[in-house]
Motif scaffolding. Sequence first.
Motif, PDB file in Angstrom:
ATOM      1  N   ALA A 116      54.963  23.678  48.211  1.00 52.10           N
ATOM      2  CA  ALA A 116      55.594  23.245  49.458  1.00 52.10           C
ATOM      3  C   ALA A 116      56.391  24.407  50.049  1.00 52.10           C
ATOM      4  CB  ALA A 116      56.503  22.041  49.208  1.00 52.10           C
ATOM      5  N   ILE A 117      56.727  24.282  51.328  1.00 53.90           N
ATOM      6  CA  ILE A 117      57.458  25.358  51.992  1.00 53.90           C
ATOM      7  C   ILE A 117      58.784  25.589  51.271  1.00 53.90           C
ATOM      8  CG2 ILE A 117      58.575  23.801  53.677  1.00 53.90           C
ATOM      9  CD1 ILE A 117      58.132  26.071  55.761  1.00 53.90           C
ATOM     10  N   PRO A 118      59.105  26.822  50.914  1.00 53.38           N
ATOM     11  CA  PRO A 118      60.320  27.071  50.130  1.00 53.38           C
ATOM     12  C   PRO A 118      61.591  26.907  50.962  1.00 53.38           C
ATOM     13  CG  PRO A 118      59.249  29.143  50.696  1.00 53.38           C
ATOM     14  CD  PRO A 118      58.322  28.049  51.154  1.00 53.38           C
ATOM     15  N   LEU A 119      62.645  26.526  50.281  1.00 52.93           N
ATOM     16  CA  LEU A 119      63.959  26.417  50.912  1.00 52.93           C
ATOM     17  C   LEU A 119      64.835  27.571  50.448  1.00 52.93           C
ATOM     18  CD1 LEU A 119      64.580  22.583  50.434  1.00 52.93           C
ATOM     19  CD2 LEU A 119      63.879  23.760  52.533  1.00 52.93           C
ATOM     20  N   PRO A 120      65.720  28.047  51.306  1.00 55.71           N
ATOM     21  CA  PRO A 120      66.619  29.141  50.895  1.00 55.71           C
ATOM     22  C   PRO A 120      67.469  28.740  49.690  1.00 55.71           C
ATOM     23  CG  PRO A 120      66.737  28.774  53.273  1.00 55.71           C
ATOM     24  CD  PRO A 120      65.960  27.636  52.708  1.00 55.71           C
ATOM     25  N   GLU A 121      67.717  29.695  48.810  1.00 49.54           N
ATOM     26  CA  GLU A 121      68.525  29.420  47.620  1.00 49.54           C
ATOM     27  C   GLU A 121      69.922  28.948  47.988  1.00 49.54           C
ATOM     28  OE1 GLU A 121      68.614  32.496  44.712  1.00 49.54           O
ATOM     29  OE2 GLU A 121      66.424  32.671  44.596  1.00 49.54           O
ATOM     30  N   THR A 122      70.461  29.491  49.088  1.00 52.25           N
ATOM     31  CA  THR A 122      71.805  29.063  49.496  1.00 52.25           C
ATOM     32  C   THR A 122      71.828  27.579  49.823  1.00 52.25           C
ATOM     33  OG1 THR A 122      71.249  29.791  51.755  1.00 52.25           O
ATOM     34  CG2 THR A 122      72.532  31.308  50.381  1.00 52.25           C
ATOM     35  N   PHE A 123      70.728  27.073  50.407  1.00 51.62           N
ATOM     36  CA  PHE A 123      70.662  25.662  50.764  1.00 51.62           C
ATOM     37  C   PHE A 123      70.527  24.788  49.523  1.00 51.62           C
ATOM     38  CE2 PHE A 123      68.289  21.835  51.939  1.00 51.62           C
ATOM     39  CZ  PHE A 123      69.152  21.314  52.892  1.00 51.62           C
ATOM     40  N   THR A 124      69.636  25.172  48.598  1.00 48.23           N
ATOM     41  CA  THR A 124      69.459  24.364  47.386  1.00 48.23           C
ATOM     42  C   THR A 124      70.730  24.371  46.535  1.00 48.23           C
ATOM     43  OG1 THR A 124      68.435  26.265  46.273  1.00 48.23           O
ATOM     44  CG2 THR A 124      66.965  24.685  47.322  1.00 48.23           C
ATOM     45  N   LEU A 126      73.772  24.642  47.745  1.00 51.42           N
ATOM     46  CA  LEU A 126      74.723  23.784  48.458  1.00 51.42           C
ATOM     47  C   LEU A 126      74.430  22.313  48.191  1.00 51.42           C
ATOM     48  CD1 LEU A 126      77.083  23.650  50.452  1.00 51.42           C
ATOM     49  CD2 LEU A 126      75.415  23.700  52.320  1.00 51.42           C
ATOM     50  N   LEU A 127      73.157  21.945  48.190  1.00 51.23           N
ATOM     51  CA  LEU A 127      72.784  20.564  47.885  1.00 51.23           C
ATOM     52  C   LEU A 127      73.208  20.182  46.462  1.00 51.23           C
ATOM     53  CD1 LEU A 127      69.207  19.957  49.359  1.00 51.23           C
ATOM     54  CD2 LEU A 127      71.364  18.967  50.111  1.00 51.23           C
ATOM     55  N   ALA A 128      72.984  21.089  45.525  1.00 52.54           N
ATOM     56  CA  ALA A 128      73.376  20.821  44.138  1.00 52.54           C
ATOM     57  C   ALA A 128      74.884  20.634  44.032  1.00 52.54           C
ATOM     58  CB  ALA A 128      72.910  21.964  43.235  1.00 52.54           C
ATOM     59  N   GLN A 129      75.633  21.432  44.788  1.00 52.52           N
ATOM     60  CA  GLN A 129      77.092  21.307  44.778  1.00 52.52           C
ATOM     61  C   GLN A 129      77.531  19.973  45.365  1.00 52.52           C
ATOM     62  OE1 GLN A 129      79.146  24.463  46.818  1.00 52.52           O
ATOM     63  NE2 GLN A 129      81.158  23.500  46.567  1.00 52.52           N
ATOM     64  N   GLU A 131      75.778  17.210  45.469  1.00 46.61           N
ATOM     65  CA  GLU A 131      75.413  16.177  44.500  1.00 46.61           C
ATOM     66  C   GLU A 131      76.427  16.096  43.368  1.00 46.61           C
ATOM     67  OE1 GLU A 131      71.596  14.981  41.642  1.00 46.61           O
ATOM     68  OE2 GLU A 131      71.483  16.701  42.988  1.00 46.61           O
ATOM     69  N   GLU A 132      76.855  17.251  42.894  1.00 42.03           N
ATOM     70  CA  GLU A 132      77.854  17.288  41.818  1.00 42.03           C
ATOM     71  C   GLU A 132      79.175  16.694  42.275  1.00 42.03           C
ATOM     72  OE1 GLU A 132      80.109  20.575  38.949  1.00 42.03           O
ATOM     73  OE2 GLU A 132      78.440  21.192  40.254  1.00 42.03           O
ATOM     74  N   GLU A 133      79.591  17.017  43.513  1.00 44.04           N
ATOM     75  CA  GLU A 133      80.861  16.511  44.027  1.00 44.04           C
ATOM     76  C   GLU A 133      80.822  14.994  44.216  1.00 44.04           C
ATOM     77  OE1 GLU A 133      83.737  18.082  44.410  1.00 44.04           O
ATOM     78  OE2 GLU A 133      82.785  19.868  43.562  1.00 44.04           O
ATOM     79  N   ILE A 134      79.685  14.471  44.672  1.00 45.42           N
ATOM     80  CA  ILE A 134      79.564  13.025  44.826  1.00 45.42           C
ATOM     81  C   ILE A 134      79.614  12.348  43.454  1.00 45.42           C
ATOM     82  CG2 ILE A 134      78.012  11.146  45.519  1.00 45.42           C
ATOM     83  CD1 ILE A 134      77.137  12.838  47.868  1.00 45.42           C
ATOM     84  N   GLY A 135      79.000  12.988  42.462  1.00 47.08           N
ATOM     85  CA  GLY A 135      79.065  12.459  41.105  1.00 47.08           C
ATOM     86  C   GLY A 135      80.487  12.402  40.583  1.00 47.08           C
ATOM     87  N   LYS A 136      81.271  13.431  40.848  1.00 49.97           N
ATOM     88  CA  LYS A 136      82.678  13.438  40.436  1.00 49.97           C
ATOM     89  C   LYS A 136      83.454  12.345  41.167  1.00 49.97           C
ATOM     90  CE  LYS A 136      82.966  18.439  39.524  1.00 49.97           C
ATOM     91  NZ  LYS A 136      83.567  19.713  40.001  1.00 49.97           N
TER      92      LYS A 136
END
Length: 201
Positions: A116-124, A126-129, A131-136
């Motif tokens: 699939a079309i790649p996403l910038p590492e900065t974006f992925t 940020l999404l991981a961060q 997700e982590e913050e919502i989990g906290k």
Amino acid sequence: MGERETWTTEEFGASHEGAVGVLLADGTVPDPVFLAMSSGGGGRSVSQWSFYDGRLAHGPRAAALRAVCSCGWTGTEHRLDWDEIGEQKLLDAGLAAPDACCQEWDEHTDQVEMSAIPLPETFTALLAQVEEEIGKLAKTSPLAALRAARRLEVTAVETGYWPAHDARQDATTEQAAAALGLDQNAARRLVARFGRWSPYR
């Protein structure tokens, strides 16, 4: 196709729905097994691999199992040793092959994601961060976490509008499907949902 256990991922959904497929000794795929109701007529059709053991009221005996995907991909054939299975139920004796099928399908969806079309590492990142913050946040305030998830949903709808319109102008449905890792119908519906037009237009 009858009822059977299937696997999907959140991102690719029914475009890459996996399952354990059955092959007979002649290499053909058997018809679904019809399970009659005990009373009143009727019944249901199933294609679950464990029903193909040649027993009474079950389907013909499976010669091999393989992973299959709704996109048309198929995995390696895993032959069943009926001398070893003997009188055991296939569900009890044949678990190694379905487990291997599931693993191969996982690898297939990994390949879909990579193609699939790649996403910038900065974006992925940020999404991981996020997700982590919502989990906290969920540990201290589930409602606040739910509101945060809702804000993400609203943001996705708002920010996806113009890209959907631009993508509609710049790419064919086939190109969009390949870039998103979806089948063409799913890609058409996704672009239409974000662009806020009917997918049937």
